[in-house]
Write an enzyme that holds these catalytic residues in place. Structure first.
Site, short mmCIF file in Angstrom:
data_model
loop_
_atom_site.label_atom_id
_atom_site.label_comp_id
_atom_site.label_asym_id
_atom_site.label_seq_id
_atom_site.Cartn_x
_atom_site.Cartn_y
_atom_site.Cartn_z
N GLY A 1 36.03 43.37 43.85
CA GLY A 1 35.66 42.26 44.72
C GLY A 1 36.14 40.90 44.28
O GLY A 1 35.81 39.90 44.91
N LYS B 1 35.29 60.33 45.24
CA LYS B 1 35.68 59.25 44.33
C LYS B 1 34.55 59.01 43.35
O LYS B 1 33.43 58.63 43.73
CB LYS B 1 35.98 57.96 45.10
N ALA C 1 40.53 48.28 43.27
CA ALA C 1 39.74 47.09 42.88
C ALA C 1 40.62 45.92 42.51
O ALA C 1 41.58 46.05 41.76
CB ALA C 1 38.78 47.40 41.74
N GLY C 2 40.26 44.76 43.06
CA GLY C 2 40.88 43.50 42.67
C GLY C 2 41.96 42.99 43.59
O GLY C 2 42.38 41.84 43.47
N ASN D 1 38.71 47.34 49.73
CA ASN D 1 37.63 47.13 50.70
C ASN D 1 37.44 45.64 50.95
O ASN D 1 37.68 45.13 52.04
CB ASN D 1 36.35 47.78 50.22
N THR D 2 37.01 44.91 49.92
CA THR D 2 36.66 43.49 50.09
C THR D 2 37.84 42.66 50.59
O THR D 2 37.65 41.72 51.37
CB THR D 2 36.13 42.91 48.77
#
Length: 260
Positions: free
Chosen positions: A161, A100, A187-188, A209-210
């Site tokens: 995040g 990635k 993301a997001g 992830n987050t």
């Protein structure tokens, strides 16, 4: 349900998960298992996968025999940094080529620097890497990255995040309609409904992830995310009913009523 295909390999799960921000590798393992994910992404500059033999390794918690590793360039702000990091990852993972790529523009927004991203993608593809690339939700840039030879294009839903969800579904839709390689929202994402919406739009997969690691109960959230991705994909394949503004439609037949 149909399977995800990336770089010629098939996966049953359309959820890709990160391995950072957990309290320890044990929690990471339990969350990944609960999510059902088969692809896990790891920040080479932040996570030990053999760089330090004296410390616990993620490879022990998530064995490469069970998961497909997706080394990433989190924390890189130039093409040169990213290229160097992924070449190191290939050495650490015995010639592993699926990676990635992300090249960030600044440490506050973590927004992608698409100029440096394109520069790095060109070099990495020529070097034999199978590049999944994090980018903005610009359809023109997405098409350029596909033309370079990236095996998947990964537009952001919102800032890394942030948990803000999908801020511009219209741009994502254009990318989905124009790109032939898999489109992975990256993301997001903040909660399960965000993941379901991404899949309902027609995205091929979601990476997060987050949203999992930052939840009060990461393992339970991981399970919810796995279910949301499945539900969203099924809804996309089923084809939703058309929206009808100011027009009601009874759910029961209006002719042949009992007693009429």
């Amino acid at each position: 349900m149909d399977q995800l295909v990336i770089a010629g390999k098939t996966y049953s799960s359309r959820l890709l998960v990160g391995t950072g921000k957990y309290k320890d590798f044990d929690e990471t393992r339990h969350a990944v298992e609960a999510s059902g994910a088969e692809i896990v992404t790891v920040a080479i500059r932040r996570t030990n996968i053999g760089q330090d033999a004296s410390q616990p390794s993620l490879l022990e918690a998530l064995p490469p025999s069970k998961y497909t590793y997706l080394p990433n360039t989190a924390g890189c702000y130039s093409a040169e940094e990213a290229i160097r990091t992924l070449r190191l990852a290939r050495e650490l993972l015995d010639g592993h080529n699926l990676v990635k790529l992300e090249v960030l523009g600044d440490p506050q927004s973590l927004y992608p620097n698409v100029v440096e991203t394109i520069k790095a993608a060109e070099v990495l593809v020529k070097d034999g890497f199978q590049v999944m690339v994090y980018t903005s939700d610009d359809p023109i840039i997405a098409k350029q990255l596909e033309d370079i030879g990236c095996v998947a294009v990964m537009p952001l839903a919102s800032l890394i995040g942030s948990g803000m969800g999908i801020l511009n579904p219209w741009n994502l839709q254009i990318i989905i309609d124009r790109i032939k390689v898999p489109v992975v929202v990256d993301a997001g994402v903040g909660t399960a409904s965000d993941a379901a919406i991404a899949m309902e739009l027609g995205c091929d997969a979601v990476l997060m992830n987050t949203a999992i690691a930052g939840a009060q109960n990461p393992v339970l959230m991981a399970e919810a995310m796995g279910q949301a991705v499945v539900a969203g994909r099924k809804a996309f394949l089923a084809g939703r009913m058309p929206k009808k503004i100011y027009t009601a439609s009874p759910s029961s037949p209006t002719s042949g009523l009992i007693g009429s």
